[in-house]
Motif scaffolding. Structure first.
Motif, PDB file in Angstrom:
ATOM      1  N   SER A 184     -20.632 -12.818  32.594  1.00 59.45           N
ATOM      2  CA  SER A 184     -22.638 -12.697  32.218  1.00 59.45           C
ATOM      3  C   SER A 184     -22.980 -13.927  32.581  1.00 59.45           C
ATOM      4  O   SER A 184     -24.661 -13.810  33.180  1.00 59.45           O
ATOM      5  CB  SER A 184     -23.051 -12.220  31.627  1.00 59.45           C
ATOM      6  N   SER A 185     -22.493 -14.727  33.344  1.00 56.36           N
ATOM      7  CA  SER A 185     -23.594 -16.489  33.478  1.00 56.36           C
ATOM      8  C   SER A 185     -24.510 -15.854  35.276  1.00 56.36           C
ATOM      9  O   SER A 185     -23.944 -15.585  35.844  1.00 56.36           O
ATOM     10  CB  SER A 185     -22.818 -17.617  33.779  1.00 56.36           C
ATOM     11  N   ALA A 186     -25.680 -17.163  35.264  1.00 56.87           N
ATOM     12  CA  ALA A 186     -26.167 -16.803  36.193  1.00 56.87           C
ATOM     13  C   ALA A 186     -25.612 -17.473  37.523  1.00 56.87           C
ATOM     14  O   ALA A 186     -24.968 -17.795  37.901  1.00 56.87           O
ATOM     15  CB  ALA A 186     -27.225 -17.273  35.862  1.00 56.87           C
ATOM     16  N   PRO A 187     -25.859 -16.687  38.429  1.00 54.52           N
ATOM     17  CA  PRO A 187     -25.162 -17.005  39.909  1.00 54.52           C
ATOM     18  C   PRO A 187     -25.667 -18.320  40.339  1.00 54.52           C
ATOM     19  O   PRO A 187     -26.623 -19.321  39.431  1.00 54.52           O
ATOM     20  CB  PRO A 187     -25.952 -16.418  41.012  1.00 54.52           C
ATOM     21  N   GLY A 188     -25.006 -19.284  40.849  1.00 53.25           N
ATOM     22  CA  GLY A 188     -25.299 -20.541  41.142  1.00 53.25           C
ATOM     23  C   GLY A 188     -23.761 -21.566  39.934  1.00 53.25           C
ATOM     24  O   GLY A 188     -24.005 -22.968  39.744  1.00 53.25           O
ATOM     25  N   SER A 189     -23.361 -20.872  38.657  1.00 53.23           N
ATOM     26  CA  SER A 189     -23.314 -21.505  37.182  1.00 53.23           C
ATOM     27  C   SER A 189     -21.556 -21.541  38.073  1.00 53.23           C
ATOM     28  O   SER A 189     -21.661 -21.460  38.962  1.00 53.23           O
ATOM     29  CB  SER A 189     -23.276 -21.030  36.182  1.00 53.23           C
ATOM     30  N   VAL A 190     -21.012 -22.545  37.186  1.00 50.97           N
ATOM     31  CA  VAL A 190     -20.104 -23.228  37.849  1.00 50.97           C
ATOM     32  C   VAL A 190     -19.143 -22.206  37.846  1.00 50.97           C
ATOM     33  O   VAL A 190     -17.883 -21.881  38.052  1.00 50.97           O
ATOM     34  CB  VAL A 190     -19.553 -24.074  36.033  1.00 50.97           C
ATOM     35  N   SER A 191     -18.790 -21.120  36.763  1.00 53.52           N
ATOM     36  CA  SER A 191     -18.337 -20.186  36.447  1.00 53.52           C
ATOM     37  C   SER A 191     -17.979 -19.105  37.558  1.00 53.52           C
ATOM     38  O   SER A 191     -17.127 -18.864  38.705  1.00 53.52           O
ATOM     39  CB  SER A 191     -18.064 -18.997  35.456  1.00 53.52           C
TER      40      SER A 191
END
Ligand SMILES: Nc1ncnc2c1ncn2[C@@H]1O[C@H](COP(=O)(O)OP(=O)(O)OP(=O)(O)O)[C@@H](O)[C@H]1O
Ligand SMILES: [Mg+2]
Length: 464
Positions: free
Chosen positions: A194-201
């Motif tokens: 669910s994190s935003a594109p470009g985030s670490v995960s």
């Protein structure tokens, strides 16, 4: 059993996952690198991509026993290297693209990452390969505008504007291309995270999926990566570990040439560079960078010295310029463009102490003409000579090439690959070459060029 968490902390450097925030990452010891992000729902693929599924082990099908293989049982395909159509890029990759490899291309905004990859796609499609270019940043119209710029495209080159990795996986499955481009990894996302594109995960998991696709189907995937202001690919450092090859595209904003450098390569050397020039019709290879770098050189000007730097197996001639002028203030100014500032200070201290020149009353500016960055110690002697030539206002013979490392006692030390440097000088029409005396002993006399060996800076300055 612990309750499922909705968020976790990830280390930006190494991707380490932790339930609580920590000031220092216990895995890579980086400070203040933990960021909070939603955790991935565990899928069948697992959080960490496993090569067991990829068929590398020889048996990938579910249910079959995984059996280790002997090297002799592994067959290498005939054409395991693919020609990109760019000699410069082939050399950086280590003689062409390896089938099934994952190549990360990083670089500043607007440097030409999309342009070069589109040109490579066009070359590959032209040679009969099936290519898929997936853009998450530009519309099909924008891609078409760029394609019009670089010239006609023939063959099986298809485009897709998509950022959802599941869709991309399906498209690759349906198209079965030989080479695919993902422009850029920071725009791609997986729905189960669910994190935003470009985030670490997101970046880590997306790359994991792409790695599986590449290895299991033998598709070469180029991934474009944005860089942070420190100049490294944005996202977790593990990204660089996951891919096979990491290329950086660099260049001066004001100059039109671009340098492609490999910082990691599982299938080739990492010190080769490729030189390109950005033109109206896209990137054009610069086959003779020495000629390019020396273009427009002033003749008979004091403070200008030509030297030779080795980039991998390739010698590049460049002009070192220095300006030494009396200072108007108590504090002399020192600047270095294109080379190491501290190195210039060190060399000036050597001149003060070992040759007794009163340089503390003078401002000194050192510049590598053409906007290239060179930090090789072999440039030391050229920097010293450029400084002294400007200080004494005596030009260096324009047909003279100078290289050598300078030590703290003012001695001129040996440099590697002296013969290649001398040959490049000869090829470019230089008539004499000043080099470390130790190197001279190992060189055979070369016709057409006078070799002058020097053992310390005083001897070299005497030549002015
Ligand atoms: N008509 C033109 N003539 C010369 N150079 C051009 C022309 N059009 C674009 N360029 C060059 O191409 C560059 C853009 O290239 P490209 O879009 O491939 O960069 P990029 O690295 O993909 O950028 P981004 O990070 O934004 O995706 C421009 O910065 C410019 O230098
Ligand atoms: Mg781009």
């Amino acid at each position: 059993m612990a309750k499922a968490r909705s968020t976790a902390f990830f280390c930006k450097e190494c991707g380490y996952e932790s339930a609580k925030w920590m000031g220092q990452c216990p895995a890579c010891r980086a400070w203040n690198s933990m960021v909070e992000e939603p955790v991935a729902k565990k899928t069948a693929a697992g959080a960490v991509p496993s090569l067991g599924r990829t068929g590398i082990s020889g048996s990938g099908a579910a249910g079959t026993r995984i059996r280790p293989s002997l090297l002799s049982e592994i067959s290498l395909e005939e054409e395991d290297r693919i020609d990109t159509g760019f000699g410069e890029l082939n050399r950086v990759l280590g003689d062409g693209i390896v089938a099934g490899s994952l190549v990360l291309v990083g670089g500043d905004p607007g440097i030409g990452k999309s342009t070069i990859l589109l040109q490579v796609c066009r070359n590959l499609a032209g040679s009969g390969l099936k290519v898929l270019y997936i853009s998450g940043e530009e519309s099909l119209k924008q891609i078409k505008m760029r394609a019009n710029r670089i010239g006609p495209v023939e063959g099986d080159l298809k485009f897709l504007c998509e950022t959802n990795l599941e869709q991309i996986e399906q498209a690759i499955e349906a198209e079965q291309p030989k080479v695919a481009v993902i422009d850029s990894i920071q725009t791609m996302y997986r729905e189960d995270i669910s994190s935003a594109p470009g985030s670490v995960s997101q970046v880590r998991e997306s790359t994991g999926i792409l790695m599986q696709i590449a290895k299991s189907r033998g598709i070469t995937i180029f991934i474009v990566g944005h860089v942070t202001k420190e100049g490294v690919v944005a996202g977790p450092r593990v990204l660089e570990h996951m891919v096979d090859t990491v290329l950086y595209f660099e260049g001066d904003r004001n100059a039109s040439y671009r340098i492609l450098r490999s910082v990691k390569n599982r299938f080739g050397s990492t010190n080769e560079i490729g030189v390109f020039e950005m033109e109206e019709e896209g990137l054009v290879e610069v086959e003779n960078p020495s000629e390019y770098m020396l273009d427009g050189r002033p003749e008979e000007a004091s403070g200008a010295v030509v030297s030779c730097s080795m980039e991998g197996t390739r010698p590049i001639l460049l002009e070192v310029q220095a300006l030494v002028a009396e200072t108007n203030f108590g504090m002399p100014r020192r600047t270095a463009a294109g080379t190491d500032y501290n190195r210039v200070n060190l060399l000036m201290a050597v001149l003060e102490k070992r040759c007794r020149y009163q340089l503390s009353r003078f401002d000194a500016y050192v510049n590598i003409a053409g906007g290239m960055r060179m930090n090789e110690p072999a440039l030391d002697l050229a920097i010293v000579m450029a400084l002294m030539s400007s200080y004494k206002d005596r030009p260096v013979d324009p047909g003279m090439l100078i290289f050598g490392e300078v030590g703290l006692s003012g001695e001129v030390r040996a440099v590697s690959q002296a013969a290649q440097r001398v040959n490049e000088a000869l090829k470019m029409g230089f008539t004499s070459c000043v080099l470390p005396k130790v190197c001279l002993g190992k060189l055979k006399p070369v016709e057409g060029i006078r070799l002058i060996g020097v053992s310390n800076v005083r001897e070299a300055i005497g030549l002015l």
